[in-house]
Design a protein around this motif. Sequence first.
Motif, mmCIF file in Angstrom:
data_model
loop_
_atom_site.group_PDB
_atom_site.id
_atom_site.type_symbol
_atom_site.label_atom_id
_atom_site.label_comp_id
_atom_site.label_asym_id
_atom_site.label_seq_id
_atom_site.Cartn_x
_atom_site.Cartn_y
_atom_site.Cartn_z
ATOM 1 N N LEU A 183 0.732 -1.256 0.058
ATOM 2 C CA LEU A 183 -0.143 -0.121 -0.168
ATOM 3 C C LEU A 183 0.684 1.236 -0.004
ATOM 4 O O LEU A 183 0.454 2.345 -0.595
ATOM 5 N N PRO A 185 -4.674 4.509 0.251
ATOM 6 C CA PRO A 185 -3.624 3.529 0.817
ATOM 7 C C PRO A 185 -2.939 3.596 2.068
ATOM 8 O O PRO A 185 -2.835 2.938 2.834
ATOM 9 N N GLU A 245 -3.776 -5.318 4.079
ATOM 10 C CA GLU A 245 -2.385 -4.761 3.080
ATOM 11 C C GLU A 245 -1.930 -5.523 2.217
ATOM 12 O O GLU A 245 -0.997 -5.859 1.716
ATOM 13 N N ALA A 287 -4.728 -3.798 -2.975
ATOM 14 C CA ALA A 287 -3.882 -2.992 -3.935
ATOM 15 C C ALA A 287 -4.438 -2.865 -5.232
ATOM 16 O O ALA A 287 -4.601 -1.842 -5.843
#
Length: 398
Positions: free
Chosen positions: A20, A70, A354, A359
């Motif tokens: 991230l 993120p 994460e 992502a």
Amino acid sequence: MHGVEGFMYPNEIELQWSILIVLYPFITGLVAGAFILASLERVFNVQAVRPTYRLALLTALAFLLVAPLPLQLHLGHPERSFEMYLTPHTTSAMAMFGFVYLWYLMVVLVVEIWLDYRYDLVKAWKASSGITRMFYAVLTLGSDNISPASLRIDDRVGRFVTIVGIPSAFLLHGYVGFIFGSIKANPWWSTPMMPIVFLFSAIVSGIAMVMLLYVLLSTWRRVTIDMRCVDTIAQYLFYAFLVDFGLEMLDLIHRIYEADESFRALDFMVHTRLFTSQIVLQIVLGTIVPLTMLAIVQLVRLTPRARISLYVASGVLALVGIFAMRWNVVIGGQLFSKSFLGYTSYKLGFATREGLLPAVLLMILPFGILALLVRVLPPWHDEPAMRAGERKAAVGVV
């Protein structure tokens, strides 16, 4: 321990920054690069790139809206991030990001897009009815004056905002490199070249993204691609790429020549754990190959179809190379011990907070936002409400 070689301090075994944090500088780089491309037409009067001016602005806005996500997912308590506005900490570069982000979003991008689209918003408001009319009435903010004098003011203010936005774009992404470059305890990051390398790589990625979007959307809409526009964008991409590659090689040569106590550990890591991501993806496929493709177009006379193919391939590879560069900086800088006696590894999860799935979703989200923005604010100059000649005539330029 599994995945650990040599001696590692306990707090170095598990990486604190994940994929991230790789996405964060990559996305902000796309924002800065897209805005720089838009400024070529508005500030530097490069008329050849005019077909991508509005598309570049909308692309920058779409990715800027996603840029802080993120970081929010990475934080254990994301709701506390609002405290940076209530209790500003001026000595912290990361805390000041919130103010830089709001400045760039509200004062630069949103204002410039609104000024550039105000004429079209008023026209759409007057031509629509029902809920659509109410929607466009809200977007006009009650300003329905589209007289030549009013539009001349819009044009002058918009140009001033763009001029202010150029150093703001540098600040937005340059500070990311500043954060890494100012960490003295990490020799992989601690270099004054880091902000400059981040900035020029951002310009490369943003220009490549807008070029790809313009080609793909023009193909999807079945309209003729403006080859003069694409050729000019490719030239600027080539020049920015050369500067970026030169800066990275300068930093590399300096490290090799200096060869301090950390060099052996960093050299071992490049030849082992980061060989694929740095040597293969970043340098060879992500830099040398697209540079060669762009150079071939500059030196050899090719058909438009062949040039488009090389531009698309070089743009995709450039994005891969820039992402690999972000990966090598963020992940690579955490794989070795500060004692230079050990190495750890990074295992990417899939459906974790994460992991790979979040992502991927974060990278898809800006394109969904861009699709919505394009539908509400069409950037095409070939549509009736978006004819450049009509608006220029109203402004009094032609």
